[in-house]
Design a protein around this motif. Structure first.
Motif, short mmCIF file in Angstrom:
data_model
loop_
_atom_site.label_atom_id
_atom_site.label_comp_id
_atom_site.label_asym_id
_atom_site.label_seq_id
_atom_site.Cartn_x
_atom_site.Cartn_y
_atom_site.Cartn_z
N LEU A 88 0.80 -1.22 0.00
CA LEU A 88 0.00 0.00 0.00
C LEU A 88 0.84 1.28 0.00
N SER A 89 2.11 1.17 0.40
CA SER A 89 2.92 2.37 0.57
C SER A 89 4.40 2.03 0.53
N GLY A 90 5.21 3.04 0.25
CA GLY A 90 6.66 2.88 0.29
C GLY A 90 7.25 3.11 1.66
N THR A 91 6.39 3.25 2.68
CA THR A 91 6.85 3.56 4.03
C THR A 91 7.78 2.49 4.59
N TYR A 92 7.44 1.23 4.37
CA TYR A 92 8.30 0.13 4.84
C TYR A 92 9.70 0.25 4.25
N SER A 93 9.77 0.53 2.97
CA SER A 93 11.08 0.65 2.30
C SER A 93 11.89 1.81 2.88
N ALA A 94 11.22 2.92 3.19
CA ALA A 94 11.91 4.06 3.79
C ALA A 94 12.45 3.70 5.17
N ALA A 95 11.66 2.93 5.93
CA ALA A 95 12.09 2.52 7.27
C ALA A 95 13.28 1.56 7.20
N ILE A 96 13.28 0.67 6.21
CA ILE A 96 14.39 -0.27 6.02
C ILE A 96 15.67 0.49 5.62
N LEU A 97 15.54 1.44 4.72
CA LEU A 97 16.69 2.22 4.28
C LEU A 97 17.29 2.97 5.47
N ALA A 98 16.42 3.53 6.31
CA ALA A 98 16.90 4.24 7.51
C ALA A 98 17.60 3.27 8.45
N LYS A 99 17.06 2.09 8.60
CA LYS A 99 17.69 1.06 9.45
C LYS A 99 19.10 0.76 8.96
N ASN A 100 19.26 0.53 7.68
CA ASN A 100 20.56 0.18 7.12
C ASN A 100 21.58 1.30 7.31
N MET A 101 21.10 2.53 7.19
CA MET A 101 22.00 3.67 7.36
C MET A 101 22.44 3.81 8.82
N ILE A 102 21.53 3.57 9.75
CA ILE A 102 21.87 3.64 11.18
C ILE A 102 22.84 2.53 11.55
N LEU A 103 22.60 1.31 11.02
CA LEU A 103 23.45 0.17 11.38
C LEU A 103 24.86 0.29 10.82
N GLU A 104 25.03 1.06 9.78
CA GLU A 104 26.39 1.31 9.27
C GLU A 104 27.22 2.06 10.32
N GLU A 105 26.57 2.95 11.05
CA GLU A 105 27.25 3.74 12.07
C GLU A 105 27.26 3.02 13.42
N ASN A 106 26.21 2.26 13.69
CA ASN A 106 26.08 1.60 14.99
C ASN A 106 25.60 0.16 14.78
N PRO A 107 26.49 -0.74 14.41
CA PRO A 107 26.10 -2.11 14.05
C PRO A 107 25.55 -2.93 15.22
N ASN A 108 25.73 -2.46 16.45
CA ASN A 108 25.25 -3.21 17.62
C ASN A 108 23.82 -2.85 18.02
N LYS A 109 23.26 -1.85 17.37
CA LYS A 109 21.90 -1.44 17.70
C LYS A 109 20.90 -2.43 17.10
N LYS A 110 19.90 -2.82 17.87
CA LYS A 110 18.87 -3.72 17.36
C LYS A 110 17.72 -2.92 16.77
N ILE A 111 17.43 -3.16 15.49
CA ILE A 111 16.30 -2.52 14.82
C ILE A 111 15.57 -3.59 14.00
N ALA A 112 14.31 -3.76 14.26
CA ALA A 112 13.48 -4.67 13.45
C ALA A 112 12.39 -3.85 12.79
N VAL A 113 12.23 -4.02 11.48
CA VAL A 113 11.17 -3.33 10.74
C VAL A 113 10.18 -4.38 10.25
N ILE A 114 8.94 -4.26 10.67
CA ILE A 114 7.91 -5.25 10.35
C ILE A 114 6.89 -4.65 9.39
#
Length: 278
Positions: A88-114
């Protein structure tokens, strides 16, 4: 064990008191009328429906930027994000992209996007469920696993008062749509795996509510459900009627009545109701 932060997007259509009760972070989508762009919630629902009613063109929605999600991920907490269906929306993809960018800087942070594979209150119920699981002391993995399992069999029903928005959006032939409206036929929809499917119709408002209630009761009879959620597009009386009919034969630990906001309301049109159980 780190604290867990729940993040969702504004299409979940949860009431403000629920958002505050569970300390849920909401990332808003955008709604535009021509050149006028509004952050979801900037127009209250009555203003939105009046503006849409008077607009010749269907409003357009757009997902939040990855930067908006990145800002919401800030902090020491682990993060669980529940979004509107990818279908229905590209919102999930935006959240995943943000997750990947954060994990590049902080790989120990837990982020799950559902991807909840739902919208409106069907999506919102998963958000509330996740928050309750955290309150119960479930850990990060348990919360994610539970929601992923629950969504596999999730579907819910609704009734559309009019096909006006479908006509404006070019999804229904204008002549056929106007004929259906003229005959006072209401379309019954089923929302499953992120797809909205017309499955039936009923003549008149009362009959459409009865059909939605009947289909919801069939779901309830096949399992144990503790939460009933009803969302309405500027038609509280319909939601109250559906609630009364359902509660005659079924009981729930939690009953939520809420409004369909501008994101989902763009597609349902005014007068719609959605009924979901979890």
């Amino acid at each position: 064990m780190n604290k867990i932060k729940i993040i969702t997007d504004s299409s979940c259509d949860l009431n403000k008191d629920i958002i505050e009760k569970y300390n849920i972070k909401v990332v808003p989508l955008n709604v535009s009328f021509g050149e006028d762009v509004y952050i979801d919630g900037e127009l209250d629902n009555k203003e939105f429906y009046e503006k849409m009613r008077n607009s010749k063109e269907l409003p357009k929605t757009s997902c939040p930027s990855p930067e908006k999600f990145m800002q919401s991920y800030e902090g020491d907490e682990d993060v669980i994000v529940l979004t509107i269906a990818l279908a229905l929306s590209g919102t999930y993809s935006a959240a995943i992209l943000a997750k990947n960018m954060i994990l590049e800087e902080n790989p120990n942070k837990k982020i799950a996007v559902i991807d909840t594979e739902a919208g409106s209150i069907g999506h919102g119920q998963f958000v509330v469920k996740a928050a309750k699981l955290i309150e119960e002391g479930r850990n990060f993995e348990e919360v994610v696993d539970t929601i992923e399992k629950l969504k596999k069999d999730k579907f819910f029903y609704g009734s559309l008062e009019t096909l006006e928005n479908a006509i404006k959006g070019g999804r229904v032939n204008p002549l056929a749509g106007k004929l259906i409206n003229a005959l006072n036929m209401k379309v019954i929809i089923k929302v499953s795996e992120g797809v909205v499917k017309p499955i039936d119709s009923a003549r008149g408002c009362n009959n459409s509510i009865k059909k939605v209630v009947g289909k919801t009761s069939d779901i309830i009879s096949n399992g144990k459900y503790t939460s009933l959620a009803i969302a309405h597009a500027n038609c509280l009386e319909k939601a109250e009627k559906a609630k009364e009919m359902i509660l005659k034969n079924h009981s729930f630990e939690e009953v939520i009545i809420t409004e369909i906001g501008s994101v989902m309301g763009t597609y349902t049109s005014e007068g719609a109701i959605l009924v979901s159980v979890l």
